[in-house]
Motif scaffolding. Structure first.
Motif, PDB file in Angstrom:
ATOM      1  N   ARG A 123      42.957  47.470  41.731  1.00 15.82           N
ATOM      2  CA  ARG A 123      43.720  48.345  40.825  1.00 15.82           C
ATOM      3  C   ARG A 123      44.810  47.591  40.071  1.00 15.82           C
ATOM      4  NH1 ARG A 123      48.670  50.384  42.840  1.00 15.82           N
ATOM      5  NH2 ARG A 123      49.123  49.766  44.985  1.00 15.82           N
ATOM      6  N   SER A 124      45.287  46.472  40.628  1.00 20.23           N
ATOM      7  CA  SER A 124      46.390  45.768  39.961  1.00 20.23           C
ATOM      8  C   SER A 124      46.171  44.264  39.835  1.00 20.23           C
ATOM      9  CB  SER A 124      47.696  46.017  40.727  1.00 20.23           C
ATOM     10  OG  SER A 124      47.588  45.563  42.065  1.00 20.23           O
ATOM     11  N   ALA A 125      45.018  43.757  40.284  1.00 18.96           N
ATOM     12  CA  ALA A 125      44.811  42.303  40.272  1.00 18.96           C
ATOM     13  C   ALA A 125      44.879  41.730  38.859  1.00 18.96           C
ATOM     14  CB  ALA A 125      43.468  41.969  40.923  1.00 18.96           C
ATOM     15  N   TYR A 126      44.250  42.392  37.908  1.00 19.27           N
ATOM     16  CA  TYR A 126      44.247  41.858  36.545  1.00 19.27           C
ATOM     17  C   TYR A 126      45.627  42.013  35.900  1.00 19.27           C
ATOM     18  CZ  TYR A 126      42.127  40.446  32.088  1.00 19.27           C
ATOM     19  OH  TYR A 126      41.797  39.775  30.931  1.00 19.27           O
ATOM     20  N   ALA A 127      46.368  43.054  36.295  1.00 12.55           N
ATOM     21  CA  ALA A 127      47.740  43.194  35.804  1.00 12.55           C
ATOM     22  C   ALA A 127      48.598  42.027  36.289  1.00 12.55           C
ATOM     23  CB  ALA A 127      48.331  44.522  36.270  1.00 12.55           C
ATOM     24  N   LEU A 158      39.842  49.101  50.571  1.00 11.38           N
ATOM     25  CA  LEU A 158      40.541  47.836  50.360  1.00 11.38           C
ATOM     26  C   LEU A 158      40.259  47.282  48.970  1.00 11.38           C
ATOM     27  CD1 LEU A 158      39.758  46.446  53.880  1.00 11.38           C
ATOM     28  CD2 LEU A 158      42.070  46.777  52.997  1.00 11.38           C
ATOM     29  N   TRP A 159      39.028  47.468  48.513  1.00 10.38           N
ATOM     30  CA  TRP A 159      38.654  47.003  47.172  1.00 10.38           C
ATOM     31  C   TRP A 159      39.534  47.663  46.118  1.00 10.38           C
ATOM     32  CZ3 TRP A 159      34.158  43.796  46.517  1.00 10.38           C
ATOM     33  CH2 TRP A 159      33.879  43.455  45.192  1.00 10.38           C
ATOM     34  N   ARG A 160      39.716  48.987  46.237  1.00  8.37           N
ATOM     35  CA  ARG A 160      40.556  49.695  45.271  1.00  8.37           C
ATOM     36  C   ARG A 160      42.001  49.233  45.353  1.00  8.37           C
ATOM     37  NH1 ARG A 160      37.071  54.041  46.608  1.00  8.37           N
ATOM     38  NH2 ARG A 160      38.419  54.627  48.356  1.00  8.37           N
ATOM     39  N   MET A 161      42.496  48.980  46.570  1.00  8.36           N
ATOM     40  CA  MET A 161      43.873  48.530  46.739  1.00  8.36           C
ATOM     41  C   MET A 161      44.133  47.242  45.964  1.00  8.36           C
ATOM     42  SD  MET A 161      45.891  47.247  50.177  1.00  8.36           S
ATOM     43  CE  MET A 161      45.010  45.672  50.219  1.00  8.36           C
ATOM     44  N   VAL A 162      43.183  46.305  46.018  1.00  4.63           N
ATOM     45  CA  VAL A 162      43.361  45.014  45.368  1.00  4.63           C
ATOM     46  C   VAL A 162      43.037  45.081  43.879  1.00  4.63           C
ATOM     47  CG1 VAL A 162      42.608  42.604  45.307  1.00  4.63           C
ATOM     48  CG2 VAL A 162      42.919  43.767  47.508  1.00  4.63           C
TER      49      VAL A 162
END
Length: 392
Positions: A281-285, A275-279
């Motif tokens: 990976r694009s949160a800062y984008a 779940l950490w990777r899911m969020v």
């Protein structure tokens, strides 16, 4: 000074929750489902485009559901194998042979061209094939992820909604899998936060400026895609679904977004790391790689989600009931607005008071996303790392 600061923070948090509850497009309601619809006189043709990269784990539970669509009009499935190394393409062909239904075409576009994200490059290839392989191009495109399973009437209902309401884009937020402990804590909150940022009711107003879509399930008029220049006009987008909706709306298209009833994600996220990777990976984008937006987001998460329980505890421990009441009421509003989403995901109401803990996890995931970006490992997915658009 400490008491004054705590009181100000508690009152500010309570004010924020009053505003969110009453003035943020009623984001917490979960009754935004497909609009009223009737069967069209002629069922338009549809090409279902599925970008897939290393999806052998989930494809047996998703692809047969697309092939089995009970659709009265002409339809086909195009799976774009985006450089998979796990036999995704071969598996798709085998599944098509085992499950009769809509015709399936499996293609591979090769590596993305410079300046393209992998998914949009795959979509570009699939859409181009859909528009050129037959004498006439399809009326609609259903863009759906490889981990999304559809009930047999899903396509029929989506098309009926689009034609009845004269919509250019109809998108449903697929119901994500919620099985393990971490999925129960994180997944409903993921959709809750998304709806808070992009209130569905506000998006669905024809005059609204806000635009968003859920990339797992997007029905798009082919003519609207051409008019908006997608996917070429958004080729660098990491948050491709929101960018797609914005492009369609900017070009004059009418969009609709809501929660799904019969469209489900089958991708498992059994561990917190998944779940950490899911969020992350694009949160800062999502924050456009802007440090000031990151700082504002962190501050906002602290004020809105972490201050209420802290103010309640501080007020009770120091004997200041006004601070405790402000924190407690803010926490109550938070939990109360979260309850509909928990019910939608068939989860116990006891999880609602734990939302501050989940928000803290999201805060840490967002910060980690920024850290990974500046280390050169941000906005990554299945072996690919994408630069910020200005650097691409």
């Amino acid at each position: 000074m400490g008491l004054l600061t705590a009181a100000c923070a508690a009152y500010a948090s309570l004010a924020a929750w009053l505003w969110l509850t009453l003035a943020q497009g009623m984001f917490w309601r979960t009754d935004v489902r497909l609009p009223p619809r009737t069967a069209p006189a002629r069922w338009p043709s549809v090409a279902i485009v599925v970008p897939a990269r290393d999806e052998a784990e989930v494809l047996p539970r998703s692809l047969p559901s697309l092939i089995a669509q009970d659709y009265p009009g002409e339809a086909e499935v195009i799976l774009v194998d985006d450089g998979s190394t796990d036999g995704t393409g071969e598996l798709a062909r085998r599944l098509a042979g085992e499950h009769p239904g809509l015709p399936l075409t499996v293609v591979s576009p090769g590596d993305p061209a410079p300046g393209w994200t992998g998914k949009l490059w795959a979509l570009r290839h699939g859409i181009a094939i859909a528009r050129t392989v037959h004498a006439t191009e399809p009326d609609f495109l259903l863009l759906t992820d490889a981990d999304i399973a559809h009930e047999p009437d899903s396509l029929r209902e989506l098309v009926a909604a689009a034609t009845s309401a004269d919509l250019d884009l109809v998108s449903q937020m697929a119901r994500l899998r919620v099985v393990g402990v971490w999925e129960r804590l994180v997944v409903p909150a993921f959709v809750y936060f998304f709806a808070q940022l992009y209130p569905f009711r506000r998006i669905n107003r024809p005059s609204a400026r806000t635009a968003a879509a859920a990339g797992g399930c997007v029905l798009l008029r082919t003519a609207s895609a051409v008019r908006a220049g997608v996917p070429d006009s958004i080729r660098q987008a990491v948050i491709d679904d929101v960018s797609l909706a914005r492009a369609v709306r900017r070009s004059g298209g009418r969009i609709w977004l809501g929660l799904a009833e019969r469209v489900d994600s089958v991708r498992p996220y059994p561990a917190l790391a998944d779940l950490w990777r899911m969020v992350s990976r694009s949160a800062y984008a999502q924050l456009r790689h802007q440090p000031l937006l990151l700082a504002g987001t962190v501050a906002g998460l602290v004020l809105v989600y972490l201050v209420p329980p802290a103010a309640l505890a501080a007020g009770l421990l120091t004997g200041h009931p006004a601070v405790a009441w402000a924190g407690g009421l803010a926490w109550l509003l938070m939990a109360g607005t979260y309850l509909p989403m928990l019910r939608y995901y068939r989860q116990p109401a006891a999880l609602a008071p734990l939302l501050p803990f989940t928000a803290l996890l999201y805060l840490l995931m967002t910060v980690d996303s920024a850290v990974q970006h500046y280390r050169g490992r941000g906005a990554s997915w299945k072996g690919r790392t994408y630069a910020r658009p200005s650097d691409a």
